[in-house]
Design an enzyme around this catalytic site. Structure first.
Site: not given
Length: 221
Positions: A85-86
């Site tokens: 995730s980012d």
């Protein structure tokens, strides 16, 4: 039958973020932490395709950075899945990364004061880091409006050190929550992980996996 995700599911998390770990545990998923050793800032406005619309650049950066992490982390035994995730903060097309200093954090917060900005959080659920065609990807965009901040409020926030190591220089679940006058979208996504989309994507993965397994068994029989 509308199945949920498996009980006692353990998943490799390509992040050291305590917030993401806690959010996964809320839905009964135990993270096995394996932070991706990548340079997030190697992916920025200058690396995105030049034909990308300006208002989509920060969103695409979040996705490309999540892909960078996914490619670097294998699911660790006994897990079958991994999650990368980012999160990027998008102030009118301007990317606000993690501030390197208190003064840089101040500049970011001054920029966010009194305006609505967007927070893009990309997630990728996958099994094989070398097979991106099989990854399940999603990007969630939320809109956050800050009240106008006084100099005293900025000092009050900066003094608590929450600005460190977070995109945009603020944590919505901390003191900065007092500055948010309106939120459109996912609170958890602004924290760092859109938990509904994570749940739905994991659920979809197991549905596809179950259907593929049945197809293989049918062919073998």
């Amino acid at each position: 039958m509308n199945l949920s995700i498996p009980d006692n599911l353990c998943i490799t998390l390509a992040s050291a973020s305590p917030r993401r770990q806690d959010l996964l545990r809320r839905i009964g998923v135990e993270p096995l932490v394996c932070p991706a050793q990548v340079d997030e800032e190697s992916c920025g406005p200058g690396t995105i395709r030049p034909d990308t619309p300006p208002d989509e650049v920060c969103r695409q950066i979040a996705l490309e950075r999540a892909r960078l992490k996914a490619a670097a982390v294998h699911p660790l035994p006994p897990t079958r899945l991994a999650l990368a995730s980012d999160t990027t903060v998008d102030a009118g097309g301007r990317l606000l990364d993690k501030p390197r200093s208190r003064e840089e954090a101040r500049t970011m917060l001054e920029h966010l004061s009194g305006i609505t900005h967007r927070v893009h959080t990309a997630i990728i659920v996958y099994q094989d880091p070398a097979a991106p065609e099989s990854w399940m990807e999603e990007v969630v965009t939320s809109r956050v409006t800050f009240t106008a901040l006084s100099g005293d409020e900025l000092e009050w926030y900066l003094a608590c050190e929450e600005w460190r190591d977070v995109a945009g220089g603020y944590r919505i679940q901390g003191r900065a929550g007092a500055f948010v006058s309106h939120l459109e979208g996912s609170y958890e996504a602004v924290m760092g992980l859109p938990i509904h989309q994570v749940y739905s994507t994991i659920k979809r993965f197991f549905t596809v996996f179950r259907d593929e397994s049945r197809l293989i068994q049918a062919k073998e029989s």
